[in-house]
Every structure is written in structure tokens, then in C-alpha cells.
Design an enzyme around this catalytic site. Structure first.
Site, PDB file in Angstrom:
ATOM      1  N   LYS A  15       0.783  -1.196  -0.173  1.00  0.00           N
ATOM      2  CA  LYS A  15       0.021   0.040   0.006  1.00  0.00           C
ATOM      3  C   LYS A  15       1.010   1.116   0.115  1.00  0.00           C
ATOM      4  CE  LYS A  15      -3.833   2.028   2.467  1.00  0.00           C
ATOM      5  NZ  LYS A  15      -4.813   1.814   3.712  1.00  0.00           N
TER       6      LYS A  15
ATOM      7  N   SER B 150      -9.405   1.713   2.994  1.00  0.00           N
ATOM      8  CA  SER B 150      -8.754   2.580   1.971  1.00  0.00           C
ATOM      9  C   SER B 150      -7.580   1.687   1.432  1.00  0.00           C
ATOM     10  CB  SER B 150      -7.979   3.709   2.822  1.00  0.00           C
ATOM     11  OG  SER B 150      -7.117   3.233   3.787  1.00  0.00           O
TER      12      SER B 150
ATOM     13  N   SER C 172      -9.703  -0.748   7.013  1.00  0.00           N
ATOM     14  CA  SER C 172      -9.009  -0.678   5.828  1.00  0.00           C
ATOM     15  C   SER C 172      -8.553  -1.714   5.319  1.00  0.00           C
ATOM     16  CB  SER C 172      -8.427   0.582   5.652  1.00  0.00           C
ATOM     17  OG  SER C 172      -8.880   1.858   5.782  1.00  0.00           O
TER      18      SER C 172
END
Length: 493
Positions: free
Chosen positions: A106, A184, A208
Site C-alpha cells: 500500500k 482505504s 481498511s
């Protein structure tokens, strides 16, 4: 025997999952040959594009075998990887226990030699220096033999759950095209679901990792808070909630990655034989729509055996304050308000100066949350933290069966329903988001580990996830339980 009741979980961990196949793997001998020329970055490591990958079939039986999905682009509109860098890194030990696995990172976690963009163009512009070192979880996977193949898209500064980035677009959900992928850690989830990588790192503050895992039909893990280092090489959101978690297509790979990512937990015996009692979080299931609630309760029954789910200590509990033993805590429906008060205050402490100085353009939802964070006071956060401490103590008591002394693992929905369609109206999004966050707030407030596994849908339909929450520090046991839960859901008629 029903799931976990008197079961030797160490033996269960040694049984291969029925979903374990050769997914997207780079042969370690081929990697060794390639990295000799450039051991630092291995720029010529191939990016897998077509590979045999396991995805679950809609009938809940044998998984289907497909190629990397051609309708999910790697970069650009609908892509899961960032455009601003090509962060491919060879493993530091090609013969490690994860040799042959590929992973993605990420874009709020550092990969040495590359910038960290956080899903926000102004952040990328104002942080031009490449990272000098890997974030510890990245370094751990590389040391275990896995190869990094890139950095993934995410919601702006990790403060959203939809996976819809106003600036960079929305990664295509391979498990449910036309629906949001969840955020996210949207790009990380999509990269795994589409078959680009075997594993992807994400961060989880309010859900997330857990939410996109559920929406994309994946296994996902949020560790005990503080167990995996999220303080170095990781852009914070709300530090007292932030953790680094991971996605996989099967629970056995999720467990294997845990052996590389989870350091020892004090004097805790991480190799013990787990015998536990189970509990169903009744008030959490009540937050789901009727169809989802029925499907997930049926999944628990299927996994744990027939009957009223009372065997071996299975009970139904309310984790909120309506039960006598939890009377000092508010109902579960109010926990999100406490979470939000603490989170907004921590977010502004982390990013308020940068927002005030650079005045970035945020997309819908993120913009309003940052505007609200301006008024989040330390006093309100401190008061909410007192109730948070009471919730943590209450959850700690709930996670142990007083009569038997056994650990108790809690079943609850990962999400209140399937992922929303793309472009849903603001009122629908906000209503669903509030129910979603009431489900994910529990583990965050109590700093507990949570694993989610996909539930096969016999009648088809979008993905759903079933979660198990464990006591603090029981991460390895919880990962082994997830393997057994996955096996039971797939194999039981």
C-alpha cells in the site's frame, strides 16, 4: 468434529487448505539468477500478467481456476498499482520460507528508493524524497523470501472505506465488477483478488483491510495493535488505532505470512494447542441487512456443525453495554461515535499542520472529514478514551469463558452487506458507511486481532466476509483458526 471444539489447532495448521494452489509464483531459482545483476532492486523481475490463480466458485464447492483477470488493469484508470513509481524489489533471502510468493505494498508504506504518495497528489508533490529504508513489514516479507512487485492505490491519506479515489480513480473489484472494492487499502485488495500478487500489505485503522477483504472475496487480517510495527516507514492516520495488515486469497497463505510478520509477543506461547469456546456477537449481526444476517448465521452453523450452536461452549453474547457484565459500556451502536471522536483528534494532530500549510484538494467525503477534524478537541478525545478503556476491559472479560478458563473467539460479520454499487448516492453511502463502521470499531477500540474469510455463496451474489475476533496477542492462534474456518466453509455441504 465441529470447528475448534476440543481441536488440536497446531495439527490443523499443518493440514493444507483445500484452496492452496500454485498461484502467482516466481520460481526462486529464476529469481536468484535475475538478481545477480542488480541485487538491490532486481528491476528485470517480471510482472506476472497471466497465471493460474484460485478464486472461489459461486457454488461454494470446488474453487475455479482462472487467469489473471484481463479486465483489471495494472495501472491507470481502474488500475490497482500506482503510476508514480515502479517499486519492484527482489527478496533479500531467495530461499526463505516465503520463497516464490509475490507481494504488493500500500502506498502509505515505505519501499526504499521510492516515494510514498498516500493516494493524494499534493502529498506526493510535497514529499519528493524517496524513502531511505523499507517499512519494517516490507523488510520482513523480503527477508522471508517474497518478492515485491509494486505499490498500490489507496484512498486519500487512508481516510475512507469506499476505495473510490477522487484523483486516481477506483480500482476494479474483480469479485464484483460494478461495485466498490472497499478502502482505504483498495489497490492492495484488488491486486490480490485479480491475481497480480499472492499477498498485499495494507493498513487498517477503522477497517481498511477487513472491509476491502470482505468486498473482494479475500482473506484479510488485522493484527493485535502494536504487534506489527506501524510506527516506522508508515504514514500515520490515527496512531492509537493504526495497524499493518495483509490480504491473501487463502487462509493458509495468510498464516504463512503471519510467521514472517508477527514478532514474539512477550512471554506468550505462540505455538500452544488452542482449545477455545466460541461466541456469536448478536448485536453485531443485528447491524446487517436481513439477507446478509441469514447468510452469515448459516455460515457459522455450517462451519461449527448442526444444531443450535451450543455445543462445546458456543453462546450468543452482546458485546455492547446491554448485558449485565458489560453494563459500564454503551451499546455497540454508539461505539463508532467514541471511535470517531478519538480518531479525528489524532488525524488532525498527525496532518493538521500539513493541511493548513498546503491546503490540498480533497475528494468528497475526505474533504468533509478533514474539515470536521479541525474542531476535534483534546478534551473530547480524552473523555472518549476513558470509555474506550472501559470497552477494552469489557471485551477482555468477554474473550475468556469464566467457567472453563478457555479463550473465547467471537464470530461477527465483517460488513453489514455486500459492497455498494459504484456511484451510489451520498445518502446511501453515508448510511451504509455508518453501519460498516459500527462493526469494525470493536476490534479497533479494544486493540484486538481480527481475521476475515470469504463465505461461499451457493446462490451466487456479491462477496460476504465472516470475521473472528480473538483476545489480545492470540494472532497466531487466530490465523490457525481462520484456516480451519475456511476449510469448514468450503467442505461442509
Amino acid at each position: 468434529a465441529p470447528l475448534g471444539w476440543g481441536m488440536d489447532m497446531r495439527a490443523a495448521a499443518c493440514r493444507p487448505s483445500v484452496l492452496v494452489v500454485r498461484s502467482i509464483r516466481l520460481d526462486h531459482l529464476r529469481i536468484r539468477g535475475r538478481i545477480r545483476g542488480n541485487p538491490r532492486t532486481a528491476r528485470d523481475l517480471p510482472i506476472p500478467r497471466r497465471s493460474t490463480t484460485t478464486l472461489r466458485g459461486s457454488d461454494g464447492d470446488a474453487p475455479s481456476v482462472v487467469d489473471v483477470l484481463p479486465d483489471v488493469p495494472r495501472t491507470g484508470k481502474g488500475g490497482c498499482f500506482v503510476d508514480h513509481c515502479d517499486a519492484r524489489v527482489a527478496p533479500t533471502d531467495p530461499d526463505g520460507p516465503l520463497a516464490g510468493l509475490t507481494f504488493a505494498v500500500k502506498d502509505n508504506l515505505d519501499v526504499a528508493g521510492h516515494r510514498t504518495g498516500c493516494g493524494q497528489p499534493t502529498w506526493l508533490e510535497t514529499h519528493p524524497e524517496p524513502a531511505r529504508a523499507h517499512a519494517p513489514p516490507v523488510a520482513s516479507l523480503l527477508a522471508a523470501g517474497a518478492a515485491c512487485v509494486g505499490k498500490t492505490q489507496m484512498d486519500e491519506l487512508a481516510w475512507a472505506l469506499q476505495g473510490e479515489n477522487h484523483h486516481y480513480g477506483t480500482p476494479v473489484n474483480p469479485a464484483a465488477p460494478g461495485r466498490i472494492p472497499g478502502g482505504s487499502s483498495s489497490g492492495s485488495a484488488v491486486a490480490v483478488a485479480a491475481g497480480y500478487v499472492d499477498v498485499a500489505l495494507g493498513t487498517d485503522t477503522a477497517g481498511s483491510v477487513r472491509v476491502p477483504a470482505s468486498y473482494c472475496g479475500l482473506c484479510g487480517f488485522r493484527p493485535t495493535h502494536g504487534r506489527v510495527d506501524a510506527t516506522r516507514g508508515c504514514v500515520p492516520l490515527a496512531p492509537s488505532f493504526d495497524v499493518v495488515g495483509w490480504f491473501t486469497r487463502d487462509a493458509t497463505t495468510m498464516l504463512r505470512c503471519g510467521t514472517a510478520l508477527l514478532p514474539p509477543w512477550g512471554a506468550w506461547d505462540t505455538a500452544f494447542d488452542l482449545r477455545f469456546d466460541g461466541a456469536i456477537a448478536r448485536d453485531a449481526f443485528e447491524l446487517c441487512d436481513e439477507e446478509t444476517r441469514a447468510a452469515l448465521r448459516e455460515a457459522v452453523a455450517r462451519a461449527c456443525g448442526p444444531g443450535p450452536l451450543k455445543r462445546g461452549g458456543m453462546v450468543e453474547v452482546e458485546i455492547g453495554g446491554s448485558q449485565k457484565e458489560n453494563g459500564s459500556t454503551p451499546p455497540l451502536t454508539e461505539w463508532w461515535n467514541l471511535f470517531r471522536s478519538i480518531q479525528a483528534n489524532e488525524v488532525w494532530h498527525a496532518h493538521g499542520d500539513w493541511v493548513s500549510e498546503h491546503r490540498p484538494s480533497f475528494g468528497p467525503g475526505v474533504k468533509e472529514r478533514f474539515e470536521g477534524a479541525v474542531g476535534a478537541t483534546d478534551a473530547a478525545a480524552d473523555e472518549a478514551s476513558k470509555t474506550r478503556d472501559a470497552i477494552a476491559k469489557s471485551m477482555e472479560r468477554l474473550m475468556v469463558d469464566e467457567a472453563t478458563g478457555k479463550d473465547r473467539f467471537l464470530f461477527l460479520p465483517t460488513s453489514p452487506g455486500p459492497p455498494l454499487p459504484l456511484g451510489a448516492d451520498a445518502q446511501t453511502v453515508e448510511s451504509f458507511r455508518n453501519r460498516q463502521l459500527r462493526l469494525t470499531a470493536a476490534a479497533g477500540l479494544a486493540r484486538l486481532p481480527q481475521a476475515t474469510v470469504p463465505v461461499p455463496r451457493r446462490s451466487g451474489g456479491p462477496p460476504l466476509g465472516l470475521s473472528v475476533v480473538g483476545p489480545r496477542g492470540t494472532d497466531e492462534a487466530l490465523l490457525r483458526l481462520a484456516c480451519e474456518l475456511e476449510r469448514a466453509l468450503v467442505e461442509r455441504p
